[in-house]
Design a protein around this motif. Structure first.
Motif, PDB file in Angstrom:
ATOM      1  N   THR A 188      43.707  61.830  49.391  1.00 23.06           N
ATOM      2  CA  THR A 188      43.649  61.851  47.918  1.00 23.06           C
ATOM      3  C   THR A 188      42.738  63.010  47.621  1.00 23.06           C
ATOM      4  O   THR A 188      41.905  63.586  48.212  1.00 23.06           O
ATOM      5  N   ALA A 189      42.710  63.290  46.034  1.00 23.29           N
ATOM      6  CA  ALA A 189      41.456  64.138  45.702  1.00 23.29           C
ATOM      7  C   ALA A 189      40.254  63.661  46.053  1.00 23.29           C
ATOM      8  O   ALA A 189      39.301  64.597  46.782  1.00 23.29           O
ATOM      9  N   LEU A 190      39.784  62.419  46.121  1.00 21.65           N
ATOM     10  CA  LEU A 190      38.521  61.773  46.374  1.00 21.65           C
ATOM     11  C   LEU A 190      38.117  62.324  47.879  1.00 21.65           C
ATOM     12  O   LEU A 190      36.944  62.839  48.363  1.00 21.65           O
ATOM     13  N   LEU A 191      39.075  62.193  48.697  1.00 24.60           N
ATOM     14  CA  LEU A 191      39.274  62.002  50.145  1.00 24.60           C
ATOM     15  C   LEU A 191      38.915  63.779  50.448  1.00 24.60           C
ATOM     16  O   LEU A 191      38.038  64.132  51.249  1.00 24.60           O
ATOM     17  N   GLU A 192      39.475  64.582  49.756  1.00 30.69           N
ATOM     18  CA  GLU A 192      39.364  66.069  49.969  1.00 30.69           C
ATOM     19  C   GLU A 192      38.012  66.453  49.302  1.00 30.69           C
ATOM     20  O   GLU A 192      37.186  67.316  50.069  1.00 30.69           O
ATOM     21  N   ALA A 193      37.444  66.053  48.359  1.00 26.24           N
ATOM     22  CA  ALA A 193      36.251  66.202  47.998  1.00 26.24           C
ATOM     23  C   ALA A 193      35.010  65.846  49.043  1.00 26.24           C
ATOM     24  O   ALA A 193      34.080  66.848  49.220  1.00 26.24           O
ATOM     25  N   VAL A 194      35.410  64.968  49.826  1.00 25.23           N
ATOM     26  CA  VAL A 194      34.586  64.608  50.749  1.00 25.23           C
ATOM     27  C   VAL A 194      34.777  65.366  52.043  1.00 25.23           C
ATOM     28  O   VAL A 194      33.979  65.879  52.689  1.00 25.23           O
ATOM     29  N   ILE A 195      35.985  65.135  52.686  1.00 17.26           N
ATOM     30  CA  ILE A 195      36.322  65.982  53.742  1.00 17.26           C
ATOM     31  C   ILE A 195      36.113  67.467  53.817  1.00 17.26           C
ATOM     32  O   ILE A 195      35.612  68.164  54.743  1.00 17.26           O
ATOM     33  N   LEU A 196      36.696  68.015  52.850  1.00 23.13           N
ATOM     34  CA  LEU A 196      36.655  69.663  52.629  1.00 23.13           C
ATOM     35  C   LEU A 196      35.722  70.224  51.937  1.00 23.13           C
ATOM     36  O   LEU A 196      35.378  71.418  51.928  1.00 23.13           O
ATOM     37  N   GLY A 197      34.834  69.150  51.222  1.00 17.72           N
ATOM     38  CA  GLY A 197      33.758  69.929  50.365  1.00 17.72           C
ATOM     39  C   GLY A 197      32.703  69.952  51.128  1.00 17.72           C
ATOM     40  O   GLY A 197      32.620  69.976  52.465  1.00 17.72           O
ATOM     41  N   ASP A 198      31.524  70.546  50.541  1.00 18.01           N
ATOM     42  CA  ASP A 198      30.178  71.087  51.202  1.00 18.01           C
ATOM     43  C   ASP A 198      29.074  69.790  51.024  1.00 18.01           C
ATOM     44  O   ASP A 198      28.080  70.088  51.588  1.00 18.01           O
ATOM     45  N   GLY A 199      29.376  68.807  50.110  1.00 16.10           N
ATOM     46  CA  GLY A 199      28.404  67.605  49.842  1.00 16.10           C
ATOM     47  C   GLY A 199      27.328  68.310  48.803  1.00 16.10           C
ATOM     48  O   GLY A 199      26.347  67.458  48.467  1.00 16.10           O
ATOM     49  N   ASP A 247      42.228  57.318  54.780  1.00 13.38           N
ATOM     50  CA  ASP A 247      43.269  58.471  55.069  1.00 13.38           C
ATOM     51  C   ASP A 247      44.321  57.833  56.181  1.00 13.38           C
ATOM     52  O   ASP A 247      44.332  56.701  56.407  1.00 13.38           O
ATOM     53  N   ASN A 248      44.960  58.685  56.867  1.00 12.06           N
ATOM     54  CA  ASN A 248      46.175  58.157  57.707  1.00 12.06           C
ATOM     55  C   ASN A 248      45.441  57.565  58.935  1.00 12.06           C
ATOM     56  O   ASN A 248      46.418  56.832  59.755  1.00 12.06           O
ATOM     57  N   ASP A 249      44.312  57.811  59.156  1.00  7.78           N
ATOM     58  CA  ASP A 249      43.669  57.424  60.740  1.00  7.78           C
ATOM     59  C   ASP A 249      42.705  56.166  60.040  1.00  7.78           C
ATOM     60  O   ASP A 249      42.200  55.574  60.937  1.00  7.78           O
ATOM     61  N   GLY A 250      42.888  55.702  58.793  1.00  8.35           N
ATOM     62  CA  GLY A 250      42.181  54.361  58.228  1.00  8.35           C
ATOM     63  C   GLY A 250      40.653  54.703  57.947  1.00  8.35           C
ATOM     64  O   GLY A 250      39.902  53.599  57.721  1.00  8.35           O
ATOM     65  N   VAL A 251      40.308  56.063  58.029  1.00 15.68           N
ATOM     66  CA  VAL A 251      38.935  56.407  57.634  1.00 15.68           C
ATOM     67  C   VAL A 251      38.839  56.616  55.972  1.00 15.68           C
ATOM     68  O   VAL A 251      39.367  57.093  55.709  1.00 15.68           O
TER      69      VAL A 251
END
Length: 225
Positions: free
Chosen positions: A164-175, A197-201
Protein backbone atom coordinates in the motif's frame (compact mmCIF):
# COMPACT_ATOMS: atom_id res chain seq x y z
CA UNK A 1 9.24 23.88 -60.55
CA UNK A 2 6.79 21.01 -60.12
CA UNK A 3 9.55 18.44 -60.63
CA UNK A 4 11.65 20.04 -57.92
CA UNK A 5 9.02 19.69 -55.17
CA UNK A 6 10.15 16.24 -53.91
CA UNK A 7 13.74 17.49 -53.71
CA UNK A 8 12.66 20.62 -51.89
CA UNK A 9 10.57 18.56 -49.47
CA UNK A 10 13.55 16.31 -48.73
CA UNK A 11 15.83 19.27 -48.10
CA UNK A 12 13.34 20.85 -45.74
CA UNK A 13 12.99 17.59 -43.86
CA UNK A 14 16.74 17.10 -43.50
CA UNK A 15 17.47 20.64 -42.42
CA UNK A 16 14.65 20.74 -39.87
CA UNK A 17 13.13 23.80 -41.52
CA UNK A 18 9.59 22.48 -41.62
CA UNK A 19 7.09 23.97 -39.22
CA UNK A 20 3.51 23.07 -38.43
CA UNK A 21 2.33 25.71 -40.92
CA UNK A 22 4.31 24.37 -43.87
CA UNK A 23 2.11 22.97 -46.66
CA UNK A 24 4.43 19.97 -47.03
CA UNK A 25 3.90 18.69 -43.47
CA UNK A 26 1.91 15.47 -43.32
CA UNK A 27 -0.54 14.72 -40.53
CA UNK A 28 1.94 12.31 -38.93
CA UNK A 29 4.73 14.88 -39.06
CA UNK A 30 2.43 17.52 -37.60
CA UNK A 31 1.65 15.18 -34.70
CA UNK A 32 5.38 14.67 -34.11
CA UNK A 33 5.97 18.42 -34.18
CA UNK A 34 3.18 18.98 -31.65
CA UNK A 35 4.62 16.41 -29.25
CA UNK A 36 8.12 17.85 -29.65
CA UNK A 37 6.85 21.38 -29.05
CA UNK A 38 4.96 20.23 -25.96
CA UNK A 39 8.03 18.53 -24.53
CA UNK A 40 10.17 21.63 -25.03
CA UNK A 41 7.51 23.92 -23.61
CA UNK A 42 7.01 25.88 -26.83
CA UNK A 43 3.60 27.24 -25.93
CA UNK A 44 3.34 29.38 -29.05
CA UNK A 45 3.79 26.38 -31.34
CA UNK A 46 1.42 24.27 -29.27
CA UNK A 47 -1.20 27.02 -29.24
CA UNK A 48 -0.89 27.39 -33.00
CA UNK A 49 -1.35 23.68 -33.52
CA UNK A 50 -4.39 23.59 -31.24
CA UNK A 51 -5.90 26.45 -33.23
CA UNK A 52 -5.43 24.33 -36.35
CA UNK A 53 -7.47 21.53 -34.74
CA UNK A 54 -4.55 19.20 -34.17
CA UNK A 55 -5.00 15.60 -33.07
CA UNK A 56 -4.35 16.31 -29.40
CA UNK A 57 -4.02 12.67 -28.39
CA UNK A 58 -1.85 11.45 -31.26
CA UNK A 59 1.02 9.23 -30.07
CA UNK A 60 4.76 9.11 -30.69
CA UNK A 61 6.85 5.94 -30.90
CA UNK A 62 6.79 5.67 -27.10
CA UNK A 63 3.02 5.92 -26.99
CA UNK A 64 3.17 9.42 -25.52
CA UNK A 65 0.64 12.12 -26.31
CA UNK A 66 1.65 15.77 -26.37
CA UNK A 67 0.28 16.14 -22.84
CA UNK A 68 2.30 13.17 -21.66
CA UNK A 69 5.45 14.72 -23.15
CA UNK A 70 4.69 18.04 -21.47
CA UNK A 71 4.08 16.26 -18.17
CA UNK A 72 7.40 14.38 -18.41
CA UNK A 73 9.18 17.73 -18.64
CA UNK A 74 6.85 19.43 -16.12
CA UNK A 75 5.89 22.08 -18.68
CA UNK A 76 3.06 23.57 -16.68
CA UNK A 77 1.74 26.22 -19.09
CA UNK A 78 1.98 23.89 -22.05
CA UNK A 79 0.09 21.23 -20.13
CA UNK A 80 -2.54 23.82 -19.23
CA UNK A 81 -3.05 24.70 -22.90
CA UNK A 82 -3.43 21.07 -23.88
CA UNK A 83 -5.73 20.13 -21.00
CA UNK A 84 -8.00 23.12 -21.55
CA UNK A 85 -8.15 22.19 -25.24
CA UNK A 86 -9.40 18.72 -24.30
CA UNK A 87 -6.29 16.52 -24.13
CA UNK A 88 -6.94 13.22 -22.36
CA UNK A 89 -5.38 13.28 -18.88
CA UNK A 90 -5.79 9.49 -18.62
CA UNK A 91 -4.20 8.52 -21.96
CA UNK A 92 -1.55 5.89 -21.19
CA UNK A 93 1.80 5.54 -22.94
CA UNK A 94 3.69 2.39 -23.82
CA UNK A 95 4.63 1.69 -20.20
CA UNK A 96 1.17 2.39 -18.77
CA UNK A 97 1.85 5.87 -17.45
CA UNK A 98 -0.70 8.63 -18.01
CA UNK A 99 -0.33 12.39 -17.43
CA UNK A 100 -2.29 11.96 -14.20
CA UNK A 101 -0.30 8.96 -12.94
CA UNK A 102 3.07 10.43 -13.91
CA UNK A 103 2.35 13.85 -12.39
CA UNK A 104 1.38 12.13 -9.15
CA UNK A 105 4.40 9.84 -9.09
CA UNK A 106 6.86 12.65 -9.84
CA UNK A 107 5.29 15.29 -7.64
CA UNK A 108 4.42 17.60 -10.55
CA UNK A 109 1.82 19.23 -8.35
CA UNK A 110 0.40 21.90 -10.64
CA UNK A 111 -0.11 19.49 -13.51
CA UNK A 112 -1.57 16.93 -11.11
CA UNK A 113 -4.13 19.45 -9.89
CA UNK A 114 -5.10 20.24 -13.48
CA UNK A 115 -5.58 16.56 -14.30
CA UNK A 116 -7.76 16.13 -11.20
CA UNK A 117 -9.90 19.06 -12.29
CA UNK A 118 -10.32 17.54 -15.75
CA UNK A 119 -11.41 13.98 -15.16
CA UNK A 120 -8.41 12.11 -13.79
CA UNK A 121 -9.29 8.48 -13.13
CA UNK A 122 -8.41 7.92 -9.49
CA UNK A 123 -8.71 4.17 -9.95
CA UNK A 124 -6.22 3.96 -12.82
CA UNK A 125 -2.99 2.10 -12.13
CA UNK A 126 0.56 2.05 -13.45
CA UNK A 127 2.55 -0.95 -14.68
CA UNK A 128 3.17 -2.01 -11.08
CA UNK A 129 -0.55 -2.01 -10.35
CA UNK A 130 -0.25 1.05 -8.17
CA UNK A 131 -2.36 4.19 -8.03
CA UNK A 132 -0.75 7.64 -8.19
CA UNK A 133 -0.72 7.77 -4.38
CA UNK A 134 1.65 4.85 -3.90
CA UNK A 135 4.74 6.20 -5.73
CA UNK A 136 4.00 9.67 -4.40
CA UNK A 137 4.20 8.29 -0.86
CA UNK A 138 7.35 6.32 -1.63
CA UNK A 139 9.17 9.32 -3.12
CA UNK A 140 8.29 11.70 -0.31
CA UNK A 141 6.00 14.08 -2.21
CA UNK A 142 4.13 15.39 0.82
CA UNK A 143 1.84 17.91 -0.88
CA UNK A 144 1.08 15.47 -3.68
CA UNK A 145 0.00 12.87 -1.13
CA UNK A 146 -2.16 15.47 0.59
CA UNK A 147 -3.84 16.47 -2.67
CA UNK A 148 -4.48 12.86 -3.70
CA UNK A 149 -5.99 12.02 -0.32
CA UNK A 150 -8.27 15.05 -0.54
CA UNK A 151 -9.26 14.00 -4.06
CA UNK A 152 -10.56 10.73 -2.67
CA UNK A 153 -8.04 8.19 -3.92
CA UNK A 154 -8.14 4.70 -2.39
CA UNK A 155 -5.70 4.93 0.52
CA UNK A 156 -5.41 1.18 1.03
CA UNK A 157 -5.02 0.13 -2.60
CA UNK A 158 -2.54 -2.77 -2.88
CA UNK A 159 -0.18 -2.94 -5.87
CA UNK A 160 1.33 -5.99 -7.58
CA UNK A 161 4.14 -6.08 -5.01
CA UNK A 162 1.60 -6.40 -2.21
CA UNK A 163 2.28 -2.89 -0.92
CA UNK A 164 0.00 0.00 0.00
CA UNK A 165 1.02 3.65 0.04
CA UNK A 166 1.73 3.33 3.77
CA UNK A 167 3.92 0.26 3.28
CA UNK A 168 5.88 1.93 0.49
CA UNK A 169 6.39 5.07 2.57
CA UNK A 170 7.99 2.88 5.24
CA UNK A 171 9.76 0.23 3.16
CA UNK A 172 11.13 2.49 0.41
CA UNK A 173 11.22 5.79 2.30
CA UNK A 174 14.18 7.09 4.28
CA UNK A 175 12.43 7.55 7.62
CA UNK A 176 13.05 11.29 7.45
CA UNK A 177 10.81 14.32 7.86
CA UNK A 178 8.94 13.93 4.57
CA UNK A 179 8.09 10.27 5.10
CA UNK A 180 7.13 10.91 8.71
CA UNK A 181 4.66 13.54 7.51
CA UNK A 182 3.32 11.25 4.79
CA UNK A 183 2.82 8.49 7.35
CA UNK A 184 0.89 10.94 9.51
CA UNK A 185 -1.24 12.06 6.57
CA UNK A 186 -2.10 8.49 5.61
CA UNK A 187 -2.89 7.46 9.18
CA UNK A 188 -5.04 10.55 9.76
CA UNK A 189 -6.91 9.75 6.54
CA UNK A 190 -7.79 6.30 7.84
CA UNK A 191 -5.16 4.05 6.30
CA UNK A 192 -5.24 0.49 7.63
CA UNK A 193 -2.12 0.46 9.81
CA UNK A 194 -2.22 -3.32 10.14
CA UNK A 195 -2.52 -4.18 6.47
CA UNK A 196 0.55 -6.37 5.98
CA UNK A 197 2.60 -7.10 2.86
CA UNK A 198 2.59 -10.42 1.00
CA UNK A 199 4.94 -11.88 3.60
CA UNK A 200 2.69 -10.88 6.48
CA UNK A 201 4.97 -8.07 7.69
CA UNK A 202 3.07 -5.00 8.92
CA UNK A 203 4.04 -1.33 8.49
CA UNK A 204 4.98 -1.14 12.18
CA UNK A 205 7.23 -4.17 11.93
CA UNK A 206 8.95 -2.68 8.88
CA UNK A 207 9.40 0.64 10.71
CA UNK A 208 10.95 -1.05 13.73
CA UNK A 209 13.26 -3.17 11.58
CA UNK A 210 14.57 0.00 9.92
CA UNK A 211 14.90 2.00 13.13
CA UNK A 212 12.29 4.57 12.08
CA UNK A 213 11.27 5.48 15.63
CA UNK A 214 9.09 8.48 14.81
CA UNK A 215 7.12 6.57 12.19
CA UNK A 216 6.77 3.64 14.58
CA UNK A 217 5.35 5.94 17.24
CA UNK A 218 2.73 7.33 14.84
CA UNK A 219 1.71 3.81 13.90
CA UNK A 220 1.60 2.58 17.48
CA UNK A 221 -0.67 5.46 18.52
CA UNK A 222 -2.99 4.47 15.68
CA UNK A 223 -3.29 0.92 16.99
CA UNK A 224 -0.67 -0.74 14.80
CA UNK A 225 0.68 -4.14 15.75
Amino acid sequence: MRGRLPTLFALLSLTGCMTMTDPFVSAAQADTLLISAAESGDTAAVSEKIAREAQLDARDERGRTALMAATHANRIETARLLIEAGADVNAKDGIEDSPYLYAGARGHLEILKMTLAHGADLTSTNRYGGTALIPAAERGHVETVRVLIEAGTDIDHVNKLGWTALLEAVILGDGGKRHVEITRLLVDAGADVNLADNDGVTPLQHARQRGYAEIATILEKAGAR
